[in-house]
Design a protein around this motif. Sequence first.
Motif, PDB file in Angstrom:
ATOM      1  N   UNK B 302      -4.618   0.926  -3.867  1.00 60.41           N
ATOM      2  CA  UNK B 302      -5.320   1.636  -2.805  1.00 60.41           C
ATOM      3  C   UNK B 302      -4.299   1.846  -1.687  1.00 60.41           C
ATOM      4  N   UNK B 304      -3.657   3.570   1.927  1.00 56.55           N
ATOM      5  CA  UNK B 304      -4.358   4.167   3.065  1.00 56.55           C
ATOM      6  C   UNK B 304      -3.350   4.477   4.162  1.00 56.55           C
ATOM      7  N   UNK B 305      -3.344   5.726   4.634  1.00 55.05           N
ATOM      8  CA  UNK B 305      -2.392   6.130   5.686  1.00 55.05           C
ATOM      9  C   UNK B 305      -0.958   5.770   5.320  1.00 55.05           C
ATOM     10  N   UNK B 318      -6.409  -5.900  -7.224  1.00 58.52           N
ATOM     11  CA  UNK B 318      -6.248  -4.775  -6.312  1.00 58.52           C
ATOM     12  C   UNK B 318      -5.028  -4.989  -5.416  1.00 58.52           C
ATOM     13  N   UNK B 319      -4.227  -3.945  -5.274  1.00 61.52           N
ATOM     14  CA  UNK B 319      -3.133  -3.966  -4.309  1.00 61.52           C
ATOM     15  C   UNK B 319      -3.417  -2.880  -3.276  1.00 61.52           C
ATOM     16  N   UNK B 320      -3.655  -3.298  -2.037  1.00 59.24           N
ATOM     17  CA  UNK B 320      -3.954  -2.355  -0.963  1.00 59.24           C
ATOM     18  C   UNK B 320      -2.746  -2.247  -0.050  1.00 59.24           C
ATOM     19  N   UNK B 321      -2.320  -1.014   0.202  1.00 57.85           N
ATOM     20  CA  UNK B 321      -1.191  -0.759   1.090  1.00 57.85           C
ATOM     21  C   UNK B 321      -1.719   0.078   2.254  1.00 57.85           C
ATOM     22  N   UNK B 322      -1.586  -0.454   3.456  1.00 54.48           N
ATOM     23  CA  UNK B 322      -2.160   0.205   4.631  1.00 54.48           C
ATOM     24  C   UNK B 322      -1.056   0.563   5.624  1.00 54.48           C
ATOM     25  N   UNK B 323      -0.966   1.858   5.960  1.00 55.71           N
ATOM     26  CA  UNK B 323      -0.078   2.282   7.044  1.00 55.71           C
ATOM     27  C   UNK B 323       1.403   2.123   6.773  1.00 55.71           C
ATOM     28  N   UNK B 324       1.789   2.050   5.514  1.00 48.88           N
ATOM     29  CA  UNK B 324       3.201   1.803   5.193  1.00 48.88           C
ATOM     30  C   UNK B 324       3.891   3.075   4.705  1.00 48.88           C
ATOM     31  N   UNK B 327       7.701   2.107   0.854  1.00 46.69           N
ATOM     32  CA  UNK B 327       7.765   0.761   0.278  1.00 46.69           C
ATOM     33  C   UNK B 327       7.645   0.812  -1.241  1.00 46.69           C
ATOM     34  N   UNK B 329       5.974  -1.640  -4.013  1.00 46.32           N
ATOM     35  CA  UNK B 329       5.117  -2.808  -4.218  1.00 46.32           C
ATOM     36  C   UNK B 329       4.804  -2.863  -5.709  1.00 46.32           C
TER      37      UNK B 329
END
Lengths: 363, 363
Positions: B302, B304-305, B318-324, B327, B329
């Motif tokens: 997931x 986001x931004x 789940x791997x959530x990446x926010x605002x990055x 990267x 991952x």
Amino acid sequence: MKIHAVVMAGGSGTRFWPLSRRARPKQFLPLAGKLPLLADTVKRLPPLAPIGRTYVVCGPIHARAVRTILPKLPKENLLVEPVARNTAPCVGLAALHVARRAPDGILAMLPADHHVARPEQFRDAIATGARIAAGGAIVTIGVTPSRPETGYGYLEVGAPLPGESAVAGGQLAPARVKRFVEKPDRAKAEEYLSDGGYLWNSGIFVFRADVILDEIQRAMPELAKRLGAIAETLGTRAYAKALAREFPACPSESIDYGVMERSSRIAVVPADFGWSDVGSFAAIPEVRAADEAGNVVSGDALVIDGKDNVVLADGGRLVAVVGATGLVVVDAGDALLVCPRERAQDVKKAVDELKRLRRDALI
Amino acid sequence: MKIHAVVMAGGSGTRFWPLSRRARPKQFLPLAGKLPLLADTVKRLPPLAPIGRTYVVCGPIHARAVRTILPKLPKENLLVEPVARNTAPCVGLAALHVARRAPDGILAMLPADHHVARPEQFRDAIATGARIAAGGAIVTIGVTPSRPETGYGYLEVGAPLPGESAVAGGQLAPARVKRFVEKPDRAKAEEYLSDGGYLWNSGIFVFRADVILDEIQRAMPELAKRLGAIAETLGTRAYAKALAREFPACPSESIDYGVMERSSRIAVVPADFGWSDVGSFAAIPEVRAADEAGNVVSGDALVIDGKDNVVLADGGRLVAVVGATGLVVVDAGDALLVCPRERAQDVKKAVDELKRLRRDALI
């Protein structure tokens, strides 16, 4: 002059996802050490307030977790709100319970999810607050700012209270409050810091039960009416029913806005006990020791050529961070978050998206 | 003029940790799609080289994995090197096997872990290479550069071969090679790109078995001697023993440095078939489709931004990446990597550290 600590554990924030979940919000997480923040909060109270005079307010889905974390908390000291109605009804309900034991008993209202680095100074501040509250004032604890923080509300210090003087270490004397200020922008925050007459609003309050109930009567009569109906049933079998009927009808309002900011009896006790509201993962370095490179790590973490990272790897696998600066990496086992520290406020967006996707097991 | 494809699968790099492990290096990973790179490599060969004329060279600990991935590969076409000795001995060993079937048989030497976006154009280039190699040349496939890449070696194109002409699309004609150039710095790479006379050295070679064995005899007599001893035993029971004795004694040298760069018979076939050597996680966007924000994701991810991230979340959570931004991952289940894309070369540092810590299960 006995102090009754009321720990407000009704929060349900999402900024600590994936560690926090609906059934396990921030106050139940060991963010600052080995114990959940709630346990830390209760542990730092004695001898000021022993467990018998400690109350915890929470919602129905968290009551069991509170009892597990605080097995010595007397059953009747766990106040379960049928629904969350912000802090004003919470304060009112707690005041009813304390007033029944001691009408002029003193309440210290404490958020369950803050961190205090120096508990002794914290207790000193509460004791000073209680002494001043005994005279009828509504006391807020103001924290000496150490940086131009834009994430906190501030309060402007007024004239010192009669007979009070500055304590050792250059701290301001207990004083009147000139005004409350919302979270400022960076320029304002720097102004407040250099001015020296502004303090962080910690959300910690001290007052007499009868005084706060009076103030609620004056400023929030609708709330007072509902509280009155509950008060009549205190200690009887009718209590649960009355609470279930009246509490949801209470206006949802913060005690700050509903009472404090409209009251003329507000005083502030300036203090400096290493306080943090632990507002997001970005605040973890305020409450946990960092290594030489500024990394805060826990669990099975390996940071190589990295600095200023927060890596919480307690999910049962190795988390390796290579060449990164200023990242938050949090493994909760079934979900993992990666986020730049300056975007830590946006973690809630991930939770919003998971709600939209109906991935209930992860929320 | 039959082409024998020789797939070099002996690599053991660590730049794809935590997906790659000792027993499962890069060529066994499905980095570009659903199949392992090795399977992709073999799949794009027919009708140029059917499985019966495809050889795979690998080390002992990977032989079983090769057989699992390529069940139709004839048993005798799996060439197991007792130890890794770089590409020159690998090429020599393969040439022995092909020469036994057809002394002037043509070998196409193919790294097992590269990606080709346009297989038909790839086969056209190999076919052209084979046509030219049939005349006695040692052919390298040169890829038209699309950017000033500093991670590849280059070769400078010389005079067109007699009778050859530029193909459609403005590609250079098959030509002599003026010189090989090591990985350049950024300025040099930009010079090469704008010059138009430089190609990426793909590491793909085409030559006749007898020709390359001649060249080895001339440029690497020690290797030729060892190969000769092995050659005598081909097809006999003595082969395994001879291989185990002679191969480890071969000089560890690349075919590029040991033979190609010293030979006067080198030709280049310029081509443009969407080639990537998939050198690190940073190269994943070259071989997998990105979304509008430039993110390449797989598995339960997931974002986001975020933009320009590579998130491979096939580890069962789940791997959530926010605002990055930018990267890498990668979740492998038992270990997870977070790394800025521009530091993807340093992933091997994590493996080095795990070796030091003797965490063998994760290496």
